[in-house]
Design a protein around this motif. Structure first.
Motif, PDB file in Angstrom:
ATOM      1  N   MET A  72       4.746  -9.292 -15.595  1.00 21.90           N
ATOM      2  CA  MET A  72       3.952  -8.846 -16.734  1.00 21.90           C
ATOM      3  C   MET A  72       3.434 -10.026 -17.559  1.00 21.90           C
ATOM      4  O   MET A  72       2.353  -9.986 -18.111  1.00 21.90           O
ATOM      5  CB  MET A  72       4.769  -7.921 -17.647  1.00 21.90           C
ATOM      6  N   ALA A  73       4.249 -11.054 -17.689  1.00 21.87           N
ATOM      7  CA  ALA A  73       3.840 -12.208 -18.495  1.00 21.87           C
ATOM      8  C   ALA A  73       4.444 -13.460 -17.884  1.00 21.87           C
ATOM      9  O   ALA A  73       5.565 -13.439 -17.379  1.00 21.87           O
ATOM     10  CB  ALA A  73       4.318 -12.050 -19.938  1.00 21.87           C
ATOM     11  N   ASP A  74       3.677 -14.577 -17.934  1.00 15.34           N
ATOM     12  CA  ASP A  74       4.172 -15.850 -17.430  1.00 15.34           C
ATOM     13  C   ASP A  74       5.043 -16.530 -18.491  1.00 15.34           C
ATOM     14  O   ASP A  74       4.957 -16.225 -19.691  1.00 15.34           O
ATOM     15  CB  ASP A  74       3.000 -16.759 -17.052  1.00 15.34           C
ATOM     16  N   VAL A  75       5.819 -17.486 -18.019  1.00 22.18           N
ATOM     17  CA  VAL A  75       6.694 -18.219 -18.938  1.00 22.18           C
ATOM     18  C   VAL A  75       5.852 -18.965 -19.963  1.00 22.18           C
ATOM     19  O   VAL A  75       4.881 -19.637 -19.631  1.00 22.18           O
ATOM     20  CB  VAL A  75       7.571 -19.215 -18.144  1.00 22.18           C
ATOM     21  N   GLY A  76       6.224 -18.797 -21.223  1.00 25.32           N
ATOM     22  CA  GLY A  76       5.517 -19.474 -22.299  1.00 25.32           C
ATOM     23  C   GLY A  76       4.398 -18.671 -22.921  1.00 25.32           C
ATOM     24  O   GLY A  76       3.883 -19.056 -23.975  1.00 25.32           O
ATOM     25  N   GLU A  77       4.014 -17.575 -22.292  1.00 20.91           N
ATOM     26  CA  GLU A  77       2.941 -16.750 -22.845  1.00 20.91           C
ATOM     27  C   GLU A  77       3.488 -15.739 -23.849  1.00 20.91           C
ATOM     28  O   GLU A  77       4.658 -15.359 -23.804  1.00 20.91           O
ATOM     29  CB  GLU A  77       2.201 -16.004 -21.730  1.00 20.91           C
ATOM     30  N   LEU A  78       2.608 -15.313 -24.757  1.00 19.61           N
ATOM     31  CA  LEU A  78       2.961 -14.293 -25.740  1.00 19.61           C
ATOM     32  C   LEU A  78       2.775 -12.910 -25.127  1.00 19.61           C
ATOM     33  O   LEU A  78       1.717 -12.600 -24.581  1.00 19.61           O
ATOM     34  CB  LEU A  78       2.070 -14.440 -26.979  1.00 19.61           C
ATOM     35  N   ASP A  79       3.808 -12.089 -25.206  1.00 21.66           N
ATOM     36  CA  ASP A  79       3.755 -10.721 -24.667  1.00 21.66           C
ATOM     37  C   ASP A  79       3.927  -9.756 -25.833  1.00 21.66           C
ATOM     38  O   ASP A  79       4.989  -9.739 -26.474  1.00 21.66           O
ATOM     39  CB  ASP A  79       4.861 -10.542 -23.619  1.00 21.66           C
ATOM     40  N   THR A  80       2.918  -8.963 -26.096  1.00 26.41           N
ATOM     41  CA  THR A  80       2.934  -8.057 -27.244  1.00 26.41           C
ATOM     42  C   THR A  80       3.341  -6.648 -26.802  1.00 26.41           C
ATOM     43  O   THR A  80       2.849  -6.142 -25.784  1.00 26.41           O
ATOM     44  CB  THR A  80       1.546  -8.008 -27.904  1.00 26.41           C
ATOM     45  N   HIS A  81       4.216  -6.025 -27.574  1.00 28.43           N
ATOM     46  CA  HIS A  81       4.691  -4.668 -27.292  1.00 28.43           C
ATOM     47  C   HIS A  81       4.361  -3.781 -28.499  1.00 28.43           C
ATOM     48  O   HIS A  81       4.898  -3.998 -29.585  1.00 28.43           O
ATOM     49  CB  HIS A  81       6.197  -4.660 -27.036  1.00 28.43           C
ATOM     50  N   PRO A  82       3.480  -2.783 -28.332  1.00 24.06           N
ATOM     51  CA  PRO A  82       3.119  -1.902 -29.453  1.00 24.06           C
ATOM     52  C   PRO A  82       4.344  -1.143 -29.977  1.00 24.06           C
ATOM     53  O   PRO A  82       5.381  -1.025 -29.324  1.00 24.06           O
ATOM     54  CB  PRO A  82       2.088  -0.946 -28.834  1.00 24.06           C
ATOM     55  N   GLU A  83       4.190  -0.596 -31.167  1.00 20.10           N
ATOM     56  CA  GLU A  83       5.304   0.065 -31.846  1.00 20.10           C
ATOM     57  C   GLU A  83       5.814   1.277 -31.065  1.00 20.10           C
ATOM     58  O   GLU A  83       6.997   1.596 -31.096  1.00 20.10           O
ATOM     59  CB  GLU A  83       4.859   0.485 -33.240  1.00 20.10           C
ATOM     60  N   SER A  84       4.929   1.979 -30.365  1.00 17.86           N
ATOM     61  CA  SER A  84       5.336   3.175 -29.620  1.00 17.86           C
ATOM     62  C   SER A  84       5.572   2.890 -28.137  1.00 17.86           C
ATOM     63  O   SER A  84       5.659   3.820 -27.339  1.00 17.86           O
ATOM     64  CB  SER A  84       4.262   4.264 -29.767  1.00 17.86           C
ATOM     65  N   SER A  85       5.688   1.612 -27.769  1.00 17.70           N
ATOM     66  CA  SER A  85       5.917   1.250 -26.372  1.00 17.70           C
ATOM     67  C   SER A  85       7.378   1.520 -25.999  1.00 17.70           C
ATOM     68  O   SER A  85       8.250   1.676 -26.865  1.00 17.70           O
ATOM     69  CB  SER A  85       5.589  -0.222 -26.160  1.00 17.70           C
ATOM     70  N   PRO A  86       7.696   1.595 -24.706  1.00 23.65           N
ATOM     71  CA  PRO A  86       9.082   1.820 -24.283  1.00 23.65           C
ATOM     72  C   PRO A  86      10.053   0.769 -24.812  1.00 23.65           C
ATOM     73  O   PRO A  86      11.187   1.095 -25.189  1.00 23.65           O
ATOM     74  CB  PRO A  86       8.983   1.778 -22.756  1.00 23.65           C
ATOM     75  N   SER A  87       9.610  -0.501 -24.859  1.00 25.35           N
ATOM     76  CA  SER A  87      10.517  -1.543 -25.355  1.00 25.35           C
ATOM     77  C   SER A  87      10.826  -1.334 -26.828  1.00 25.35           C
ATOM     78  O   SER A  87      11.983  -1.510 -27.266  1.00 25.35           O
ATOM     79  CB  SER A  87       9.898  -2.921 -25.126  1.00 25.35           C
ATOM     80  N   ALA A  88       9.826  -0.979 -27.625  1.00 24.55           N
ATOM     81  CA  ALA A  88      10.060  -0.736 -29.044  1.00 24.55           C
ATOM     82  C   ALA A  88      10.928   0.507 -29.251  1.00 24.55           C
ATOM     83  O   ALA A  88      11.815   0.543 -30.125  1.00 24.55           O
ATOM     84  CB  ALA A  88       8.731  -0.591 -29.776  1.00 24.55           C
ATOM     85  N   GLU A  89      10.711   1.537 -28.457  1.00 20.08           N
ATOM     86  CA  GLU A  89      11.507   2.761 -28.593  1.00 20.08           C
ATOM     87  C   GLU A  89      12.976   2.508 -28.250  1.00 20.08           C
ATOM     88  O   GLU A  89      13.887   3.020 -28.905  1.00 20.08           O
ATOM     89  CB  GLU A  89      10.927   3.850 -27.682  1.00 20.08           C
ATOM     90  N   CYS A  90      13.237   1.723 -27.191  1.00 15.56           N
ATOM     91  CA  CYS A  90      14.638   1.488 -26.825  1.00 15.56           C
ATOM     92  C   CYS A  90      15.347   0.648 -27.876  1.00 15.56           C
ATOM     93  O   CYS A  90      16.550   0.801 -28.103  1.00 15.56           O
ATOM     94  CB  CYS A  90      14.722   0.835 -25.442  1.00 15.56           C
ATOM     95  N   LEU A  91      14.632  -0.281 -28.571  1.00 11.88           N
ATOM     96  CA  LEU A  91      15.256  -1.049 -29.631  1.00 11.88           C
ATOM     97  C   LEU A  91      15.623  -0.165 -30.817  1.00 11.88           C
ATOM     98  O   LEU A  91      16.584  -0.432 -31.534  1.00 11.88           O
ATOM     99  CB  LEU A  91      14.306  -2.169 -30.090  1.00 11.88           C
ATOM    100  N   ALA A  92      14.825   0.902 -30.993  1.00 11.61           N
ATOM    101  CA  ALA A  92      15.105   1.813 -32.109  1.00 11.61           C
ATOM    102  C   ALA A  92      16.129   2.875 -31.754  1.00 11.61           C
ATOM    103  O   ALA A  92      16.995   3.222 -32.570  1.00 11.61           O
ATOM    104  CB  ALA A  92      13.801   2.476 -32.561  1.00 11.61           C
ATOM    105  N   ASP A  93      16.081   3.403 -30.509  1.00 10.73           N
ATOM    106  CA  ASP A  93      16.905   4.557 -30.157  1.00 10.73           C
ATOM    107  C   ASP A  93      17.966   4.271 -29.099  1.00 10.73           C
ATOM    108  O   ASP A  93      18.770   5.145 -28.774  1.00 10.73           O
ATOM    109  CB  ASP A  93      16.006   5.694 -29.654  1.00 10.73           C
ATOM    110  N   GLY A  94      17.955   3.077 -28.492  1.00 12.32           N
ATOM    111  CA  GLY A  94      18.913   2.782 -27.436  1.00 12.32           C
ATOM    112  C   GLY A  94      18.280   2.909 -26.068  1.00 12.32           C
ATOM    113  O   GLY A  94      17.059   3.090 -25.921  1.00 12.32           O
ATOM    114  N   ALA A  95      19.100   2.791 -25.020  1.00 11.70           N
ATOM    115  CA  ALA A  95      18.605   2.813 -23.638  1.00 11.70           C
ATOM    116  C   ALA A  95      17.885   4.126 -23.335  1.00 11.70           C
ATOM    117  O   ALA A  95      18.309   5.203 -23.756  1.00 11.70           O
ATOM    118  CB  ALA A  95      19.764   2.603 -22.670  1.00 11.70           C
ATOM    119  N   ILE A  96      16.772   4.038 -22.563  1.00 10.67           N
ATOM    120  CA  ILE A  96      15.930   5.197 -22.276  1.00 10.67           C
ATOM    121  C   ILE A  96      15.659   5.248 -20.771  1.00 10.67           C
ATOM    122  O   ILE A  96      15.417   4.215 -20.127  1.00 10.67           O
ATOM    123  CB  ILE A  96      14.595   5.119 -23.046  1.00 10.67           C
TER     124      ILE A  96
END
Length: 478
Positions: free
Chosen positions: A1-25
Motif C-alpha cells: 500500500m505504501a513504500d518505506v518513508g512515504e506518508l500513508d493517510t487513513h480517513p476517519e471512517s477507514s478500517p484502521s481508524a475504526e479498529c483504533l477506536a473500537d478494537g480488532a475488526i
C-alpha cells in the motif's frame, strides 16, 4: 500500500481508524463494502480488487499503554474467509509482535542516548600542545551489546608537559557512559594537581572503591575499569607511564620499528588498594606513542597476542601524517562491524631544544639572586620578550629567594618558552608552600601572593626528590 518513508493517510471512517477506536475488526469484503471503500480510498480499493482479497482482519498494535500502529491480515488465495478464531489468533500474534517492536524501540532509544552521552563526554577537540602532536579515533560497537565506556583524553600539564589517558569501563549502555564521564572528570581533577602517574591511579582506584561502596546497587562499569596514564616531558623527552589493568602501549621509533612498552600492569580500578608502579622511558623526537583499548586488538576470533602483533605491524607502516596512520590502523585491525568499542590515541613526541629552554643551577646563597635575575633578563631579551622582563624579574626573585630560605639544595631555575613563558624553581625539599593573605604585622607571606597576582597560572609539582614551583605568563599578546 505504501513504500518505506512515504506518508500513508487513513480517513476517519477507514478500517484502521475504526479498529483504533473500537478494537480488532473482522471484515468480509462485500460489494457494498467495496463501494464505500472506493469512495474513501480508491487506490487501496483498487489494490484489493487487483489481488482478489475477500476477507480482512484489522488489529490495533498496542503494548504497555502505547499504540504503535495497526496490523492488516488479508486472505485472497484461500477461499475460506476469516472467522472469530482467526481474529483471536491475530490479536495474540499482534500482541506478541507489539512487545517485540516496543522492546526494539526502547533499545534503540537507549542506544541513541548512550551514544549521545558518550559523544558529549569525550573530548570534542584535542588541545594543540608543544609537547605532542595528537590524533584520536573512537568507534562505538555495532553489535547488539550496545555502546561501552571507552574513553581517551589529552591534558595539558605544567612545564609544557602533556598527560595522555585512555581507559575502558566494563558494562554497556547509559550506565557505562556515565561511569566513563565520572572517571574522566576525576582524572582531570587529579592531573590538575600534578600527581605522578602511579600516585594518580592509586587515588583514582580509591575513588572508584568509595563510589562503589556508596552506590546501591553498584553501577555497572565502576569496579573493574581499566586505565593507562602517561606523562610526557618535551624538555627531557622522558615519558612516565602507569597502568591499571590496561593493554600495554606501543611506541614507534623514527626508523619505523614498533615495540611494546613493558609497563607494570596493576589491577583494574577498584579491585585493589595497593599502589601502582610506574615506569619511565625516553622517547626520541618524532616517536609515536599509541594508546588504545582492548577492542582494537582482541576479539572472538583473535587472541590479544595476535592483535598486538598486528597492531605493531600496522603502526610500522609509513604514512604521510598521524591521521593517515590512525586510519591505517583501524582499517587493518577492525572488521566492518566492531564487536567492542574502540578508542585509539596516537601522540607524536616533540622536543623543546636549548633555544627554548634555559637552566641555571643556583647555590644556596642570597647574594646570587641579583645575578640570576640579570641572567634571566638577558635570556628574555634574546627571546624578544622585553614586555615580560619586569614581571619575570619579580617572579624569579621571589621564587629563588623562597627556595634558598626554605628549601634544600640543589636548587634549579628553568625558563621555558612555550605558548606561555614558564618559570620553574626546583629544590629537594618536599614541603610545599601555601598561598595566603599576609596580615598587617606579618613579616612574610607576601611573595607567593605577589607571584599569583603577576602570573596567569601557578602551582606546585611534587617530584621524586623535592618539588617544583612554577608560574606561567601568557605570550598571546607578544
Amino acid at each position: 500500500m505504501a513504500d518505506v518513508g512515504e506518508l500513508d493517510t487513513h480517513p476517519e471512517s477507514s478500517p484502521s481508524a475504526e479498529c483504533l477506536a473500537d478494537g480488532a475488526i473482522l471484515y468480509q469484503v462485500t460489494d457494498e463494502l467495496m463501494v464505500r471503500w472506493e469512495a474513501l480510498d480508491p487506490v487501496r480499493a483498487a489494490r484489493i480488487r487487483e489481488f482478489g482479497i475477500h476477507s480482512e482482519l484489522v488489529v490495533p498494535m498496542r503494548t504497555r499503554g502505547v499504540t504503535l500502529g495497526v496490523v492488516f491480515f488479508a486472505r485472497h488465495r484461500t477461499p475460506v474467509p476469516f472467522d472469530e478464531d482467526d481474529l483471536l489468533l491475530a490479536e495474540e500474534i499482534t500482541a506478541r509482535a507489539a512487545v517485540c517492536v516496543d522492546n526494539a524501540r526502547r533499545y534503540k532509544r537507549e542506544r541513541m542516548t548512550a551514544r549521545a552521552l558518550q559523544r558529549n563526554l569525550l573530548p570534542r577537540r584535542l588541545p594543540d600542545l608543544a609537547a605532542v602532536e595528537v590524533t584520536s579515533r573512537y568507534l562505538p560497537s555495532e553489535t547488539w551489546a550496545g555502546v561501552g565506556g571507552d574513553w581517551f583524553d589529552v591534558i595539558p600539564l605544567s612545564g609544557a608537559r602533556a598527560a595522555l589517558v585512555v581507559g575502558d569501563t566494563t558494562g554497556r549502555g547509559v550506565e557505562a557512559s556515565a561511569t566513563m564521564g565520572r572517571l574522566r572528570s576525576a582524572i582531570r581533577t587529579l592531573a590538575d594537581i600534578d600527581l605522578p602517574p602511579g600516585e594518580l591511579l592509586t587515588h583514582l582506584a580509591d575513588l572508584v572503591t568509595r563510589l562503589a561502596a556508596e552506590d546501591d546497587p553498584k553501577p555497572p562499569g565502576a569496579t573493574g575499569a581499566t586505565c593507562l596514564y602517561a606523562v610526557y616531558d618535551p624538555v627531557s623527552r622522558h615519558c612516565t607511564l602507569a597502568s591499571a589493568g590496561h593493554p600495554p602501549p606501543v611506541v614507534v621509533t623514527p626508523d619505523g620499528s614498533a615495540d611494546i612498552i613493558d609497563v607494570p600492569n596493576g589491577p583494574p580500578l577498584g579491585l585493589s588498594t595497593l599502589p601502582f608502579e610506574a615506569v619511565e622511558t625516553e622517547l626520541s623526537e618524532s616517536s609515536v606513542l599509541a594508546l588504545y583499548t582492548d577492542g582494537l586488538v582482541e576479539g572472538q576470533d583473535r587472541a590479544i597476542d595476535e592483535g598486538l602483533e598486528a597492531l605493531c605491524e600496522a603502526l610500522a607502516q609509513p604514512g604521510p601524517s598521524l591521521d593517515a596512520l590512525g586510519d591505517t590502523v583501524l582499517r587493518t585491525l577492525l572488521p566492518a562491524r566492531p564487536e567492542d568499542d574502540v578508542a585509539l590515541l596516537l601522540a607524536r613526541a616533540r622536543a623543546l631544544g636549548p633555544d627554548r629552554v634555559a637552566t641555571w643551577e643556583i647555590p644556596p646563597e642570597p647574594a646570587v639572586v641579583s645575578r640570576i635575575r640579570q641572567e634571566a633578563t638577558a635570556r628574555l631579551m634574546d627571546w624578544g620578550l622585553e614586555k615580560l622582563v619586569l614581571t619575570t624579574e619579580l617572579v624569579v626573585s621571589e621564587l629563588v629567594t623562597n627556595a634558598i630560605r626554605y628549601g634544600r639544595p640543589p636548587i634549579r631555575l628553568r625558563l621555558i618558552r612555550d605558548r606561555a613563558l614558564i618559570c620553574e624553581v626546583s629544590d629537594f625539599s618536599s614541603t610545599a608552600p601555601h598561598l595566603r593573605r599576609a596580615r598587617a604585622l606579618d613579616e612574610g607571606g607576601r611573595g607567593l601572593f605577589l607571584v599569583a597576582q603577576l602570573a596567569q597560572r601557578w602551582g606546585t609539582r611534587l617530584e621524586v626528590h623535592g618539588k617544583t614551583i612554577w608560574a606561567e605568563q601568557d605570550l598571546s599578546d607578544d
